[in-house]
Design a protein around this motif. Structure first.
Motif, PDB file in Angstrom:
ATOM      1  N   THR A  17       1.288  -3.917   2.299  1.00  9.36           N
ATOM      2  CA  THR A  17       0.940  -2.837   3.299  1.00  9.36           C
ATOM      3  C   THR A  17       2.169  -2.142   3.761  1.00  9.36           C
ATOM      4  O   THR A  17       2.148  -0.822   3.595  1.00  9.36           O
ATOM      5  N   TYR A  18       3.139  -2.745   4.062  1.00  6.11           N
ATOM      6  CA  TYR A  18       4.305  -2.065   4.442  1.00  6.11           C
ATOM      7  C   TYR A  18       5.078  -1.571   3.455  1.00  6.11           C
ATOM      8  O   TYR A  18       5.584  -0.500   3.542  1.00  6.11           O
ATOM      9  N   GLN A  19       5.365  -2.288   2.378  1.00 11.26           N
ATOM     10  CA  GLN A  19       6.352  -1.875   1.231  1.00 11.26           C
ATOM     11  C   GLN A  19       5.539  -0.641   0.711  1.00 11.26           C
ATOM     12  O   GLN A  19       6.247   0.229  -0.020  1.00 11.26           O
ATOM     13  N   GLN A  20       4.185  -0.679   0.465  1.00 12.55           N
ATOM     14  CA  GLN A  20       3.548   0.463  -0.201  1.00 12.55           C
ATOM     15  C   GLN A  20       3.532   1.525   0.872  1.00 12.55           C
ATOM     16  O   GLN A  20       2.608   2.636   0.439  1.00 12.55           O
ATOM     17  N   GLY A  21       3.958   1.555   2.154  1.00  7.17           N
ATOM     18  CA  GLY A  21       3.765   2.485   2.867  1.00  7.17           C
ATOM     19  C   GLY A  21       2.623   2.845   3.431  1.00  7.17           C
ATOM     20  O   GLY A  21       2.213   4.204   4.022  1.00  7.17           O
ATOM     21  N   LYS A  49       2.621   4.157   7.233  1.00  5.09           N
ATOM     22  CA  LYS A  49       3.751   4.806   7.591  1.00  5.09           C
ATOM     23  C   LYS A  49       3.473   5.814   8.477  1.00  5.09           C
ATOM     24  O   LYS A  49       4.283   6.238   9.569  1.00  5.09           O
ATOM     25  N   ASN A  50       2.192   6.583   8.289  1.00  5.27           N
ATOM     26  CA  ASN A  50       1.745   7.630   9.303  1.00  5.27           C
ATOM     27  C   ASN A  50       1.584   7.215  10.562  1.00  5.27           C
ATOM     28  O   ASN A  50       2.046   7.630  11.571  1.00  5.27           O
ATOM     29  N   GLN A  51       1.083   5.959  10.770  1.00  2.00           N
ATOM     30  CA  GLN A  51       0.748   5.264  11.935  1.00  2.00           C
ATOM     31  C   GLN A  51       2.050   4.938  12.686  1.00  2.00           C
ATOM     32  O   GLN A  51       2.115   4.911  13.738  1.00  2.00           O
ATOM     33  N   ILE A  85      11.018   3.361   7.279  1.00  4.01           N
ATOM     34  CA  ILE A  85       9.752   2.783   7.674  1.00  4.01           C
ATOM     35  C   ILE A  85       8.772   3.067   6.535  1.00  4.01           C
ATOM     36  O   ILE A  85       7.392   2.339   6.578  1.00  4.01           O
ATOM     37  N   THR A  86       9.051   3.870   5.753  1.00  6.23           N
ATOM     38  CA  THR A  86       8.071   3.990   4.289  1.00  6.23           C
ATOM     39  C   THR A  86       8.038   2.946   3.386  1.00  6.23           C
ATOM     40  O   THR A  86       7.346   2.869   2.521  1.00  6.23           O
ATOM     41  N   LYS A  87       9.063   2.249   3.293  1.00  9.97           N
ATOM     42  CA  LYS A  87       9.314   1.424   2.208  1.00  9.97           C
ATOM     43  C   LYS A  87       9.994   0.009   2.490  1.00  9.97           C
ATOM     44  O   LYS A  87       9.829  -1.079   1.825  1.00  9.97           O
ATOM     45  N   ALA A 131      -5.459   2.757   9.909  1.00 12.86           N
ATOM     46  CA  ALA A 131      -5.271   2.797   8.365  1.00 12.86           C
ATOM     47  C   ALA A 131      -6.212   2.372   7.473  1.00 12.86           C
ATOM     48  O   ALA A 131      -6.697   3.157   6.279  1.00 12.86           O
ATOM     49  N   PHE A 132      -7.005   1.441   7.981  1.00 12.66           N
ATOM     50  CA  PHE A 132      -8.068   0.863   7.036  1.00 12.66           C
ATOM     51  C   PHE A 132      -9.381   1.303   7.679  1.00 12.66           C
ATOM     52  O   PHE A 132     -10.600   0.806   6.913  1.00 12.66           O
ATOM     53  N   ASP A 133      -9.521   1.971   8.803  1.00 13.99           N
ATOM     54  CA  ASP A 133     -10.659   2.406   9.146  1.00 13.99           C
ATOM     55  C   ASP A 133     -11.675   1.303   9.399  1.00 13.99           C
ATOM     56  O   ASP A 133     -12.735   1.214   9.142  1.00 13.99           O
ATOM     57  N   ILE A 134     -10.963   0.315  10.422  1.00 11.52           N
ATOM     58  CA  ILE A 134     -11.857  -0.838  10.974  1.00 11.52           C
ATOM     59  C   ILE A 134     -12.518  -0.439  12.008  1.00 11.52           C
ATOM     60  O   ILE A 134     -12.303   0.178  12.895  1.00 11.52           O
TER      61      ILE A 134
END
Length: 531
Positions: free
Chosen positions: A145-149, A152-154, A234-236, A253-256
């Protein structure tokens, strides 16, 4: 609330249906798109996963099923927090892990040598349990999740509002540290530790944080920083948001739309709800708070302590259905949990099945609907068309204590003699294996306190005298019947008392031959404890 309102039954009459209904109603009030309703469960990867960890995902899946039952499309995201730092070594794991304290568990070698990392090993144990239970999920790793960014917007929005968030955290829960540094932990590029790398400045144009690796208190211990100063993208680059804000980022990010939580993280959820609503402008998910499982000593079952009840151990003694029943019966109330609960859950499942198929009648309509509903959820809304042959699990355990060699065939032969079954069946052989494991691994358990009236106690004392004698009656069944009659006790009440004492059940095999098989003197000792 009027009596008519109280009789309203939602869906299949369970807490799961009520929760899903409340969630849908809230979504409609918020005016959000309901074409896909995602539910989430966080999976801890820092210690050996116990049933409490599993229960979070199982219950979320129940809500998913209820939503689908209502006609909505739904999905369970099982989020593994494998960027969490290792705070202490779980009991029983090697001491060399000490050098990895503070590092993300996805960067620590697997002590068992079977997976790419410590984190994936722990995640795999939990996922194996979910698979055996038939739970369907989309697996999401924090590291990916973090490596793929994906956040990143959040992360950017949270860091650009960090001063406001820091003040709010202090106001809401009294924690001051996020006024001193940012709610984001990079992984130190030099020592690979997480919590020692304190970020103090955010360059919003370049989307990088500046950090220094310093001594930090983790729990009750001081973790030394390496002194390195650096920057993290923070993006990668590897790093993670602090718990006080990370849930909110994931929800957005995942619309939970739904996530349950344990009372031990109430403060974090309170802050995350605010961050989600006010900073990310994403209405926080519908929640339900659940209590924790406790061990039999009343202590919280912990991933790092030695009191873990895992699904793998559970399935050595009980069926997946018995665990699903434990988790779907109710959601509130702290419960002491141990393997000794399995026999009662196995027999309770049979009772629910008898209610579902009409073999046991219930006059209370609401209780009938709820019982059937729980049975359907335990079967993941795909119940069998007919009930298989039932056998009392405690009876199987007692027989397995008697027969250790050629166990399966001897227990089946005895069950046929008792009239408990007509023929061998594969599922009964599987139950005998489970009962045999239980009999081999656990001492005999005393049944709980049983209410017995005085006339029955008098008759039981007479029976104890006879069973304790060296000479066993030729016809024990008839002897027991006569003792009941001589003491003005209905034979069926006397037999029921004996079944409760010996099996913890209201019925069982022919009592005379059964006592002979267990051993009269042994049964006499058991009865004596209740009179």
């Amino acid at each position: 609330m009027s009596e008519d309102d109280e009789r309203i039954i939602i869906g299949r009459g369970t807490w799961i249906d009520k929760l899903a209904s409340e969630m849908v109603e809230r979504e409609k009030q918020l005016g959000r798109d309901t074409s896909l309703l995602k539910v989430e469960s966080g999976l801890g990867a820092s210690g050996i996963p116990h049933i409490g960890s599993l229960g979070d995902a199982v219950r979320a899946f129940g809500v998913k099923l209820a939503l689908e039952d209502m006609g909505y499309k739904s999905e369970l995201i099982a989020y593994s927090d494998d960027l969490d730092g290792l705070r202490k070594i779980p009991e029983g794991l090697p001491s060399w892990l000490e050098e990895h304290i503070g590092k993300p568990v996805s960067l620590i070698p697997d002590p068992f040598g079977t997976h790419e990392s410590y984190g994936m090993h722990m995640s795999s144990i939990l996922l194996d349990g979910l698979d055996k239970l038939g739970i369907k999920y989309k697996f999401q790793r924090a590291r990916d999740t973090y490596q793929q960014g994906l956040l990143k917007n959040q992360i950017h929005t949270i860091l650009t509002n960090s001063e406001r968030i820091g003040r709010q955290i202090e106001e809401m829960v009294g924690q001051e540290k996020y006024q001193k540094f940012l709610p984001y932990y990079p992984v130190c590029a030099k020592c690979s530790r997480l919590y020692t790398a304190q970020s103090y400045e955010y360059d919003s144009d370049r989307m990088v944080v500046k950090y220094r690796c310093v001594d930090t208190e983790i729990g009750s211990r001081m973790l030394k920083g390496c002194g390195h100063e650096g920057e993290a993208d923070i993006t990668k680059d590897l790093g993670k948001l602090a718990w006080k804000v990370e849930f909110a980022a994931r929800w957005h990010a995942f619309d939970i739309r739904f996530e349950a939580y344990g009372k031990d993280i109430m403060d974090s959820v309170k802050v995350n709800d605010w961050v989600s609503d006010e900073i990310l402008k994403h209405p926080h998910p519908h929640h339900v708070k659940y209590e924790m499982f406790l061990d039999k000593g009343g202590k919280k079952i912990s991933k790092s302590a030695g009191n873990v009840v895992t699904s793998q151990k559970w399935f050595r003694y009980g069926t997946p259905k018995s665990m699903l029943l434990l988790l779907y019966k109710r959601i509130s109330g702290a419960r002491e949990l141990g393997f000794e609960d399995i026999p009662a859950l196995m027999d309770e499942y049979n009772e629910l099945e008898d209610i579902y198929f009409g073999k046991i009648k219930l006059d209370n309509e609401a209780k009938l609907v709820k019982s059937k509903g729980i049975y359907e959820y335990v079967n993941l809304l795909n119940p069998p068309k007919a009930a298989p042959t039932h056998v009392n699990f405690r009876l199987l355990i007692e027989l397995c204590r008697i027969y250790k060699d050629d166990r399966t065939s001897k227990v089946i032969k005895k069950m046929v003699e008792y009239g408990a079954i007509k023929n061998p069946e594969p599922h009964i052989e599987e139950l005998i294996t489970l009962a045999g494991n239980y009999a081999d691994d656990f001492e005999e358990q005393e049944t709980g306190e049983i209410q017995i009236d005085d006339s029955v106690k008098t008759a039981l004392r007479k029976l104890v005298d006879i069973l304790s004698a060296d000479n066993e009656p030729e016809d024990l069944q008839n002897t027991i019947y006569n003792i009941a009659k001589e003491n003005n006790v209905a034979p069926k009440d006397f037999f029921m008392a004996l079944y409760k004492i010996i099996l913890g059940a209201t019925r069982g095999p022919k009592i005379g031959p059964f006592i002979t098989d267990i051993g009269p003197k042994k049964v006499a000792q058991t009865i004596s404890k209740h009179i």
